[in-house]
Scaffold this motif. Structure first.
Motif, PDB file in Angstrom:
ATOM      1  N   ASN A 190       0.837  -1.203   0.000  1.00 46.95           N
ATOM      2  CA  ASN A 190       0.000   0.000   0.000  1.00 46.95           C
ATOM      3  C   ASN A 190       0.870   1.250   0.000  1.00 46.95           C
ATOM      4  N   ILE A 191       0.525   2.222  -0.829  1.00 44.47           N
ATOM      5  CA  ILE A 191       1.246   3.493  -0.827  1.00 44.47           C
ATOM      6  C   ILE A 191       0.919   4.207   0.476  1.00 44.47           C
ATOM      7  N   THR A 192       1.959   4.616   1.205  1.00 46.57           N
ATOM      8  CA  THR A 192       1.745   5.161   2.547  1.00 46.57           C
ATOM      9  C   THR A 192       1.957   6.660   2.664  1.00 46.57           C
ATOM     10  N   HIS A 193       2.735   7.253   1.777  1.00 51.98           N
ATOM     11  CA  HIS A 193       3.017   8.669   1.965  1.00 51.98           C
ATOM     12  C   HIS A 193       3.379   9.325   0.650  1.00 51.98           C
ATOM     13  N   ASP A 194       4.655   9.351   0.337  1.00 54.23           N
ATOM     14  CA  ASP A 194       5.142  10.053  -0.847  1.00 54.23           C
ATOM     15  C   ASP A 194       4.938   9.237  -2.114  1.00 54.23           C
ATOM     16  N   ILE A 195       4.714   9.945  -3.215  1.00 54.70           N
ATOM     17  CA  ILE A 195       4.605   9.310  -4.527  1.00 54.70           C
ATOM     18  C   ILE A 195       5.558  10.025  -5.476  1.00 54.70           C
ATOM     19  N   ASP A 196       6.418   9.249  -6.112  1.00 60.19           N
ATOM     20  CA  ASP A 196       7.247   9.777  -7.190  1.00 60.19           C
ATOM     21  C   ASP A 196       6.548   9.381  -8.479  1.00 60.19           C
ATOM     22  N   PRO A 197       5.967  10.347  -9.203  1.00 64.44           N
ATOM     23  CA  PRO A 197       5.180  10.005 -10.392  1.00 64.44           C
ATOM     24  C   PRO A 197       5.997   9.391 -11.523  1.00 64.44           C
ATOM     25  N   THR A 198       7.331   9.451 -11.445  1.00 66.47           N
ATOM     26  CA  THR A 198       8.147   8.841 -12.498  1.00 66.47           C
ATOM     27  C   THR A 198       8.435   7.370 -12.214  1.00 66.47           C
ATOM     28  N   ASP A 199       8.143   6.911 -10.991  1.00 64.01           N
ATOM     29  CA  ASP A 199       8.426   5.529 -10.600  1.00 64.01           C
ATOM     30  C   ASP A 199       7.273   4.604 -10.945  1.00 64.01           C
ATOM     31  N   TRP A 200       7.621   3.356 -11.281  1.00 62.31           N
ATOM     32  CA  TRP A 200       6.695   2.249 -11.444  1.00 62.31           C
ATOM     33  C   TRP A 200       5.670   2.512 -12.553  1.00 62.31           C
ATOM     34  N   THR A 201       6.156   3.103 -13.633  1.00 66.75           N
ATOM     35  CA  THR A 201       5.325   3.369 -14.805  1.00 66.75           C
ATOM     36  C   THR A 201       6.096   2.912 -16.039  1.00 66.75           C
ATOM     37  N   TYR A 202       5.515   3.137 -17.200  1.00 67.52           N
ATOM     38  CA  TYR A 202       6.192   2.876 -18.463  1.00 67.52           C
ATOM     39  C   TYR A 202       7.076   4.070 -18.787  1.00 67.52           C
ATOM     40  N   ASP A 203       8.333   3.825 -19.079  1.00 66.39           N
ATOM     41  CA  ASP A 203       9.258   4.886 -19.497  1.00 66.39           C
ATOM     42  C   ASP A 203       9.293   4.914 -21.023  1.00 66.39           C
ATOM     43  N   THR A 204       8.937   6.038 -21.611  1.00 65.89           N
ATOM     44  CA  THR A 204       8.965   6.132 -23.068  1.00 65.89           C
ATOM     45  C   THR A 204      10.378   6.179 -23.600  1.00 65.89           C
ATOM     46  N   THR A 205      11.277   6.810 -22.860  1.00 68.69           N
ATOM     47  CA  THR A 205      12.667   6.893 -23.305  1.00 68.69           C
ATOM     48  C   THR A 205      13.605   6.655 -22.127  1.00 68.69           C
ATOM     49  N   TRP A 206      14.773   6.158 -22.463  1.00 69.90           N
ATOM     50  CA  TRP A 206      15.875   6.039 -21.529  1.00 69.90           C
ATOM     51  C   TRP A 206      17.084   6.694 -22.178  1.00 69.90           C
ATOM     52  N   ALA A 207      17.915   7.323 -21.380  1.00 66.09           N
ATOM     53  CA  ALA A 207      19.183   7.837 -21.890  1.00 66.09           C
ATOM     54  C   ALA A 207      20.032   6.635 -22.329  1.00 66.09           C
ATOM     55  N   ALA A 208      20.984   6.891 -23.203  1.00 64.95           N
ATOM     56  CA  ALA A 208      21.822   5.808 -23.732  1.00 64.95           C
ATOM     57  C   ALA A 208      22.521   5.034 -22.622  1.00 64.95           C
ATOM     58  N   ASP A 209      23.015   5.733 -21.587  1.00 67.40           N
ATOM     59  CA  ASP A 209      23.713   5.015 -20.521  1.00 67.40           C
ATOM     60  C   ASP A 209      22.750   4.229 -19.630  1.00 67.40           C
ATOM     61  N   GLU A 210      21.471   4.651 -19.572  1.00 62.49           N
ATOM     62  CA  GLU A 210      20.474   3.847 -18.865  1.00 62.49           C
ATOM     63  C   GLU A 210      20.165   2.576 -19.661  1.00 62.49           C
ATOM     64  N   ARG A 211      19.963   2.719 -20.951  1.00 61.12           N
ATOM     65  CA  ARG A 211      19.674   1.553 -21.807  1.00 61.12           C
ATOM     66  C   ARG A 211      20.830   0.556 -21.753  1.00 61.12           C
ATOM     67  N   ALA A 212      22.038   1.062 -21.593  1.00 64.44           N
ATOM     68  CA  ALA A 212      23.222   0.203 -21.588  1.00 64.44           C
ATOM     69  C   ALA A 212      23.267  -0.744 -20.388  1.00 64.44           C
ATOM     70  N   VAL A 213      22.550  -0.461 -19.305  1.00 67.42           N
ATOM     71  CA  VAL A 213      22.565  -1.379 -18.157  1.00 67.42           C
ATOM     72  C   VAL A 213      21.708  -2.619 -18.426  1.00 67.42           C
ATOM     73  N   ILE A 214      20.840  -2.554 -19.416  1.00 71.24           N
ATOM     74  CA  ILE A 214      20.013  -3.698 -19.790  1.00 71.24           C
ATOM     75  C   ILE A 214      20.765  -4.491 -20.853  1.00 71.24           C
ATOM     76  N   THR A 215      20.981  -5.770 -20.600  1.00 72.61           N
ATOM     77  CA  THR A 215      21.682  -6.603 -21.584  1.00 72.61           C
ATOM     78  C   THR A 215      20.678  -7.190 -22.558  1.00 72.61           C
ATOM     79  N   ASN A 216      21.129  -7.432 -23.773  1.00 73.10           N
ATOM     80  CA  ASN A 216      20.265  -8.069 -24.765  1.00 73.10           C
ATOM     81  C   ASN A 216      20.211  -9.559 -24.473  1.00 73.10           C
TER      82      ASN A 216
END
Length: 180
Positions: free
Chosen positions: A48-74
């Motif tokens: 259950n959400i108890t207090h703060d909400i970061d609206p960028t968390d736990w959603t679909y990300d339309t874009t990632w920076a190149a260095d963010e994408r690089a942490v995901i392996t193919n």
């Protein structure tokens, strides 16, 4: 008399210049943060959400920076065999802040390959997990080793869903806080 404004203007310029400089991190590495994981969505032990909400968390990300994408392996072709593109719904991880374990829950309409990567603020990979999802609701619980995860520090969890036909078809992130 014509120089009476010189000193205040000089002071203003010097202060403005110093406030625009990037500071060296206190850890002495000389590396600045690559991501901002400072805000979390707080949840209790049941999700259950108890207090703060970061609206960028736990959603679909339309874009990632190149260095963010690089942490995901193919994934390998063998890992993608029989994986399908589904409709995904993500729930906030819980509990957050966490002590030593965190649970990630979602719904997916198809069998897919899920990759989860947990990183620090410099995008240094702390853990990587692969799971085959099944249609319906699923939850995975991870233990965050005390030797890898520092108390009172925030981390980012990236999640990426893959199918054989479309490759990476759903991606996002959420920030986690360790409080021991």
């Amino acid at each position: 008399m014509k120089y009476r404004y010189f000193l205040p203007i000089l002071m203003f310029v010097l202060v403005a210049q110093s406030s625009c400089r990037k500071e060296t991190p206190a850890d002495g590495t000389g590396i600045t943060d690559k991501i901002d994981a400072s805000r979390i969505t707080t949840t209790d032990a049941l999700g259950n959400i108890t207090h703060d909400i970061d609206p960028t968390d736990w959603t679909y990300d339309t874009t990632w920076a190149a260095d963010e994408r690089a942490v995901i392996t193919n994934p390998l072709a063998a890992q993608l065999a029989n994986m399908e593109t589904g409709v995904v719904s993500i729930y906030p991880a819980y509990p957050n802040p966490l002590r030593d374990k965190v649970t990630f829950s979602f719904k997916n309409t198809r069998q897919s390959l899920l990759q989860i990567v947990i990183v620090d603020r410099f995008l240094q990979v702390k853990d990587r997990f692969f799971f085959t999802t099944t249609p319906g609701s699923s939850s995975f619980t991870f233990e965050l080793d005390e030797e890898k995860y520092i108390n009172n520090i925030n981390y980012r969890m990236y999640y990426a869903f893959f199918s054989q036909a479309d490759g990476l078809y759903y991606k996002g992130h959420g920030d986690l806080q360790v409080k021991r």
